[in-house]
Motif scaffolding. Structure first.
Motif, mmCIF file in Angstrom:
data_model
loop_
_atom_site.group_PDB
_atom_site.id
_atom_site.type_symbol
_atom_site.label_atom_id
_atom_site.label_comp_id
_atom_site.label_asym_id
_atom_site.label_seq_id
_atom_site.Cartn_x
_atom_site.Cartn_y
_atom_site.Cartn_z
ATOM 1 N N TYR A 115 0.810 -1.218 0.000
ATOM 2 C CA TYR A 115 0.000 0.000 0.000
ATOM 3 C C TYR A 115 0.845 1.271 0.000
ATOM 4 O O TYR A 115 0.529 2.239 -0.682
ATOM 5 N N TYR A 120 -0.606 4.919 -1.103
ATOM 6 C CA TYR A 120 -1.814 5.007 -0.281
ATOM 7 C C TYR A 120 -1.436 5.161 1.191
ATOM 8 O O TYR A 120 -0.422 4.628 1.630
ATOM 9 N N ILE A 124 -6.568 -0.164 3.941
ATOM 10 C CA ILE A 124 -8.011 -0.068 3.653
ATOM 11 C C ILE A 124 -8.273 0.784 2.418
ATOM 12 O O ILE A 124 -9.027 0.378 1.523
ATOM 13 N N SER A 125 -7.656 1.958 2.335
ATOM 14 C CA SER A 125 -7.893 2.816 1.167
ATOM 15 C C SER A 125 -7.343 2.161 -0.101
ATOM 16 O O SER A 125 -7.929 2.272 -1.176
ATOM 17 N N VAL A 127 -7.038 -1.229 -0.734
ATOM 18 C CA VAL A 127 -7.899 -2.325 -1.165
ATOM 19 C C VAL A 127 -9.240 -1.801 -1.683
ATOM 20 O O VAL A 127 -9.786 -2.329 -2.653
ATOM 21 N N ASN A 128 -9.761 -0.743 -1.072
ATOM 22 C CA ASN A 128 -11.019 -0.169 -1.567
ATOM 23 C C ASN A 128 -10.862 0.360 -2.987
ATOM 24 O O ASN A 128 -11.730 0.145 -3.838
ATOM 25 N N ASP A 129 -9.745 1.037 -3.256
ATOM 26 C CA ASP A 129 -9.521 1.570 -4.599
ATOM 27 C C ASP A 129 -9.327 0.432 -5.606
ATOM 28 O O ASP A 129 -9.891 0.459 -6.698
ATOM 29 N N MET A 131 -10.496 -2.653 -5.422
ATOM 30 C CA MET A 131 -11.757 -3.379 -5.619
ATOM 31 C C MET A 131 -12.829 -2.520 -6.293
ATOM 32 O O MET A 131 -13.626 -3.028 -7.068
ATOM 33 N N ASP A 132 -12.847 -1.236 -6.008
ATOM 34 C CA ASP A 132 -13.882 -0.369 -6.565
ATOM 35 C C ASP A 132 -13.557 0.137 -7.970
ATOM 36 O O ASP A 132 -14.445 0.253 -8.812
ATOM 37 N N ASN A 133 -12.290 0.454 -8.219
ATOM 38 C CA ASN A 133 -11.948 1.173 -9.443
ATOM 39 C C ASN A 133 -11.086 0.419 -10.451
ATOM 40 O O ASN A 133 -11.078 0.774 -11.622
#
Length: 152
Positions: A115, A120, A124-125, A127-129, A131-133
């Motif tokens: 990360y 990052y 958390i930020s 993995v969110n990016d 998975m989301d983007n």
């Protein structure tokens, strides 16, 4: 007109019209280009340099927020589903030349350890990016290639 630079020789490239429509030529070698060009240009090569001889080599490109992280020196690794080049491959980003120093094949859980290298503040930020983007269909079994790089 998008400015282009040969990934291999580093010389500017001339394009009479849009790179997608016109013939693009290396100023040094006066030869046609191979490989793709993205919206930032500088992701292509002249045929004299033959950067794309190995069909497995692909240029490393970044989207808007990621290119800003690279330019700021906050990002020195990037994740892809496939290998893009090999150790020693050079590429241009944010007007600077970079070189791949390491490529590691990882699972999603191992990826989270990168990360900071990815620019990052926390896992958390990151993995969110991811998975989301970038890779929304990823699972715990998904694998990735982390490309670490340095500015030359």
């Amino acid at each position: 007109m998008i400015p282009l630079i040969c990934l291999s020789c580093g010389h500017g490239l001339q394009t009479p019209t849009s790179p997608k429509l016109g013939v693009v030529v290396c100023e040094l070698h006066e030869t046609r280009l191979t490989g793709p060009a993205n919206n930032e240009g500088i992701v292509t090569s002249c045929t004299q340099c033959d950067f794309y001889k190995d069909a497995k080599e692909q240029p490393i490109t970044f989207d808007g927020i990621q290119i800003q992280k690279v330019a700021a020196g906050e990002k020195f690794a990037t994740t892809r589903r496939t290998k893009h080049g090999k150790v020693g491959t050079t590429f241009w980003a944010a007007g600077q030349l970079y070189q791949v120093t390491n490529i590691t094949h990882v699972t999603l859980s191992q990826l989270l350890d990168y990360y900071k290298a990815e620019g990052y503040p926390d896992r958390i930020s990151f993995v969110n990016d991811i998975m989301d983007n970038y890779y929304p269909n990823s699972t715990a079994a998904s694998t990735f290639y982390v490309h670490e790089f340095v500015r030359l």
